[in-house]
Write a protein that holds these residues in place. Structure first.
Motif, mmCIF file in Angstrom:
data_model
loop_
_atom_site.group_PDB
_atom_site.id
_atom_site.type_symbol
_atom_site.label_atom_id
_atom_site.label_comp_id
_atom_site.label_asym_id
_atom_site.label_seq_id
_atom_site.Cartn_x
_atom_site.Cartn_y
_atom_site.Cartn_z
ATOM 1 N N HIS A 101 13.208 -5.567 -23.119
ATOM 2 C CA HIS A 101 13.817 -4.692 -24.118
ATOM 3 C C HIS A 101 15.061 -5.320 -24.740
ATOM 4 C CE1 HIS A 101 10.806 -1.796 -23.637
ATOM 5 N NE2 HIS A 101 11.008 -1.722 -22.327
ATOM 6 N N LEU A 102 15.762 -6.139 -23.959
ATOM 7 C CA LEU A 102 16.909 -6.851 -24.552
ATOM 8 C C LEU A 102 16.403 -7.814 -25.628
ATOM 9 C CD1 LEU A 102 19.275 -7.593 -21.522
ATOM 10 C CD2 LEU A 102 19.511 -5.826 -23.278
ATOM 11 N N GLN A 103 15.260 -8.430 -25.344
ATOM 12 C CA GLN A 103 14.657 -9.348 -26.322
ATOM 13 C C GLN A 103 14.298 -8.597 -27.601
ATOM 14 O OE1 GLN A 103 14.607 -12.567 -24.890
ATOM 15 N NE2 GLN A 103 14.656 -12.970 -27.090
ATOM 16 N N PHE A 104 13.808 -7.385 -27.427
ATOM 17 C CA PHE A 104 13.474 -6.533 -28.574
ATOM 18 C C PHE A 104 14.731 -6.294 -29.425
ATOM 19 C CE2 PHE A 104 13.676 -2.135 -30.181
ATOM 20 C CZ PHE A 104 12.607 -2.130 -31.074
ATOM 21 N N TYR A 105 15.838 -5.916 -28.755
ATOM 22 C CA TYR A 105 17.078 -5.657 -29.497
ATOM 23 C C TYR A 105 17.648 -6.941 -30.104
ATOM 24 C CZ TYR A 105 17.075 -0.799 -28.199
ATOM 25 O OH TYR A 105 16.725 0.518 -28.094
ATOM 26 N N GLU A 106 17.432 -8.053 -29.413
ATOM 27 C CA GLU A 106 17.863 -9.350 -29.957
ATOM 28 C C GLU A 106 17.204 -9.575 -31.323
ATOM 29 O OE1 GLU A 106 19.900 -11.732 -29.073
ATOM 30 O OE2 GLU A 106 19.180 -13.456 -30.219
ATOM 31 N N GLY B 121 20.873 -9.294 -40.464
ATOM 32 C CA GLY B 121 21.725 -10.154 -41.307
ATOM 33 C C GLY B 121 22.842 -10.791 -40.516
ATOM 34 N N ASP B 122 24.008 -10.894 -41.165
ATOM 35 C CA ASP B 122 25.087 -11.703 -40.585
ATOM 36 C C ASP B 122 25.798 -11.061 -39.396
ATOM 37 O OD1 ASP B 122 24.523 -13.657 -42.336
ATOM 38 O OD2 ASP B 122 26.054 -13.088 -43.812
ATOM 39 N N GLY B 123 25.646 -9.778 -39.229
ATOM 40 C CA GLY B 123 26.248 -9.116 -38.084
ATOM 41 C C GLY B 123 27.755 -9.110 -38.143
ATOM 42 N N PRO B 124 28.419 -9.072 -37.005
ATOM 43 C CA PRO B 124 27.870 -9.190 -35.644
ATOM 44 C C PRO B 124 27.317 -7.869 -35.088
ATOM 45 C CG PRO B 124 30.251 -8.971 -35.537
ATOM 46 C CD PRO B 124 29.885 -8.955 -37.003
ATOM 47 N N PHE B 125 27.497 -6.764 -35.862
ATOM 48 C CA PHE B 125 27.100 -5.462 -35.334
ATOM 49 C C PHE B 125 25.746 -5.041 -35.895
ATOM 50 C CE2 PHE B 125 31.804 -5.475 -35.654
ATOM 51 C CZ PHE B 125 32.100 -5.414 -34.302
ATOM 52 N N PHE B 126 25.144 -4.035 -35.272
ATOM 53 C CA PHE B 126 23.930 -3.464 -35.853
ATOM 54 C C PHE B 126 24.268 -2.890 -37.229
ATOM 55 C CE2 PHE B 126 22.599 -3.815 -31.482
ATOM 56 C CZ PHE B 126 21.251 -4.115 -31.588
ATOM 57 N N GLY B 127 25.506 -2.467 -37.413
ATOM 58 C CA GLY B 127 25.950 -1.934 -38.704
ATOM 59 C C GLY B 127 26.412 -3.025 -39.661
ATOM 60 N N GLY B 128 26.268 -4.303 -39.303
ATOM 61 C CA GLY B 128 26.717 -5.407 -40.159
ATOM 62 C C GLY B 128 28.111 -5.859 -39.744
ATOM 63 N N SER B 129 29.031 -5.937 -40.718
ATOM 64 C CA SER B 129 30.378 -6.419 -40.371
ATOM 65 C C SER B 129 31.189 -5.326 -39.658
ATOM 66 C CB SER B 129 31.106 -6.891 -41.627
ATOM 67 O OG SER B 129 31.186 -5.818 -42.536
ATOM 68 N N LYS C 48 19.033 -16.748 -23.944
ATOM 69 C CA LYS C 48 17.805 -16.165 -24.514
ATOM 70 C C LYS C 48 18.123 -15.054 -25.518
ATOM 71 C CE LYS C 48 14.577 -17.507 -21.063
ATOM 72 N NZ LYS C 48 14.373 -17.191 -19.656
ATOM 73 N N ILE C 49 19.352 -14.533 -25.454
ATOM 74 C CA ILE C 49 19.729 -13.457 -26.383
ATOM 75 C C ILE C 49 21.087 -13.785 -27.040
ATOM 76 C CG2 ILE C 49 18.389 -11.499 -25.466
ATOM 77 C CD1 ILE C 49 20.876 -10.782 -23.742
ATOM 78 N N PRO C 50 21.124 -14.922 -27.795
ATOM 79 C CA PRO C 50 22.416 -15.340 -28.369
ATOM 80 C C PRO C 50 23.012 -14.324 -29.337
ATOM 81 C CG PRO C 50 20.592 -16.641 -29.267
ATOM 82 C CD PRO C 50 20.034 -15.845 -28.130
ATOM 83 N N THR C 51 22.157 -13.612 -30.076
ATOM 84 C CA THR C 51 22.692 -12.664 -31.078
ATOM 85 C C THR C 51 23.311 -11.465 -30.366
ATOM 86 O OG1 THR C 51 20.715 -13.324 -32.305
ATOM 87 C CG2 THR C 51 22.116 -11.670 -33.328
ATOM 88 N N LEU C 52 22.633 -10.983 -29.336
ATOM 89 C CA LEU C 52 23.186 -9.873 -28.552
ATOM 90 C C LEU C 52 24.447 -10.309 -27.812
ATOM 91 C CD1 LEU C 52 20.342 -7.859 -26.747
ATOM 92 C CD2 LEU C 52 22.008 -7.009 -28.402
ATOM 93 N N THR C 53 24.474 -11.556 -27.383
ATOM 94 C CA THR C 53 25.654 -12.065 -26.677
ATOM 95 C C THR C 53 26.863 -12.090 -27.616
ATOM 96 O OG1 THR C 53 24.216 -13.345 -25.243
ATOM 97 C CG2 THR C 53 26.521 -14.000 -25.273
ATOM 98 N N ALA C 54 26.614 -12.476 -28.885
ATOM 99 C CA ALA C 54 27.712 -12.460 -29.882
ATOM 100 C C ALA C 54 28.121 -11.008 -30.154
ATOM 101 C CB ALA C 54 27.261 -13.146 -31.171
ATOM 102 N N TRP C 55 27.138 -10.119 -30.149
ATOM 103 C CA TRP C 55 27.431 -8.680 -30.351
ATOM 104 C C TRP C 55 28.315 -8.170 -29.219
ATOM 105 C CZ3 TRP C 55 25.431 -4.578 -27.190
ATOM 106 C CH2 TRP C 55 25.621 -3.288 -27.707
ATOM 107 N N ASP C 56 27.944 -8.532 -27.995
ATOM 108 C CA ASP C 56 28.706 -8.135 -26.803
ATOM 109 C C ASP C 56 30.183 -8.555 -26.961
ATOM 110 O OD1 ASP C 56 28.606 -7.591 -23.646
ATOM 111 O OD2 ASP C 56 29.666 -9.458 -23.969
ATOM 112 N N LYS C 57 30.364 -9.796 -27.412
ATOM 113 C CA LYS C 57 31.721 -10.330 -27.588
ATOM 114 C C LYS C 57 32.476 -9.538 -28.664
ATOM 115 C CE LYS C 57 33.544 -14.959 -27.598
ATOM 116 N NZ LYS C 57 33.280 -16.332 -27.967
ATOM 117 N N ALA C 58 31.788 -9.270 -29.774
ATOM 118 C CA ALA C 58 32.429 -8.538 -30.878
ATOM 119 C C ALA C 58 32.737 -7.101 -30.459
ATOM 120 C CB ALA C 58 31.528 -8.558 -32.113
#
Ligand code: GSH
Length: 246
Positions: free
Chosen positions: A144-149, A156-164, A198-208
């Motif tokens: 499921h984490l892969q799904f969210y990734e 798009g550019d993120g880092p959030f699900f809402g964008g910037s 394996k989930i770099p985008t979620l990892t960046a989200w976690d940081k943000a």
């Protein structure tokens, strides 16, 4: 008002006209969703923490389901975390959280529906006693984490699900993500470890997310979560744990 939890027999703390109140529990991820939105929007709100094992009668009268979070203002009672977040966003529209784009709005709802597929194995793994069950739950969590990734990557550019800026969904998901590292420590099993590569985008989200004042204001670190869940596991949840520091 004291943040000490109110148990059965404790008197009802009187409400004040026009003052928003949240009935909460300091370690509850659902109540954290509401507290994140309150903090993000800087909404003044008094907090009444509830002992969920020995619930006061006045709390059960407010919400017969006996669950937190519940918001109260004057004669309005708003239970259910998602409803509280939507209500707050509608009544306090500054720092809007719900997307305006109908397609994004629909997908935020879909992403939220799927959260149960992450919450289920998260709590399942916490309760699991044998290694094969833990392994199964870990595989489900990772799927499921892969799904969210993938979904986050598609935003798009993120880092959030809402964008910037964070959207409502970012705050609905965060409390459960926050608890994942505690799970690995609690079960002392590396199979549960989040594989950041394996989930770099979620990892960046976690940081943000961790940089957001609302998250800083409401979160516990992994070890505090571990100690809380240990107290739950012993059947004596310590609702006032770390109260002096938090
Ligand atoms: N669907 C509810 C779930 C809330 C929930 O499960 N809260 C837990 C604490 S984390 C609770 O109040 N448990 C007490 C009980 O179920 O008796 C929501 O989203 O608000």
């Amino acid at each position: 008002m004291s943040l000490k939890s109110h148990a059965q027999g404790s008197p009802f703390p009187p409400t004040k006209p026009g003052v928003l109140r949240i009935y909460s529990m300091r370690f509850c991820p659902f109540a954290q969703r509401t507290r994140l939105v309150l903090a993000h929007k800087n909404i003044p709100c008094e907090v009444v923490n509830v002992d969920l094992v020995k619930k006061p009668d006045w709390f059960l009268a407010l919400n017969p389901l006996g669950q937190v979070p519940v918001l109260q203002i004057d004669d309005k009672i708003i239970p259910e975390s998602t409803a509280t977040c939507d209500w707050l966003d509608d009544v306090y529209p500054e720092n809007r959280l719900q997307p305006v784009d109908p397609y994004l709005k629909v997908w935020d709802r879909v992403l939220h529906e799927y959260i149960s597929k992450l919450i289920g194995p998260l709590y399942g793994a916490m309760r699991a006693t044998d290694a094969s069950e833990i392994e199964m739950k870990a595989a489900e969590i990772k799927k499921h984490l892969q799904f969210y990734e993938e979904k986050l990557k598609g935003r798009g550019d993120g880092p959030f699900f809402g964008g910037s800026k964070p959207s409502g969904f970012d705050f609905l998901m965060w409390p459960f993500y926050e608890r994942l590292p505690a799970l690995t420590i609690l079960k002392d099993n590396p199979v549960l470890e989040i594989e950041a590569d394996k989930i770099p985008t979620l990892t960046a989200w976690d940081k943000a997310m961790r940089q957001l004042p609302a998250v800083k204001n409401t979160m516990f670190n992994a070890l505090s979560h571990v100690n809380w869940y240990k107290s739950v596991g012993k059947g004596t949840p310590d609702y006032d744990m770390y109260l002096a520091e938090h």
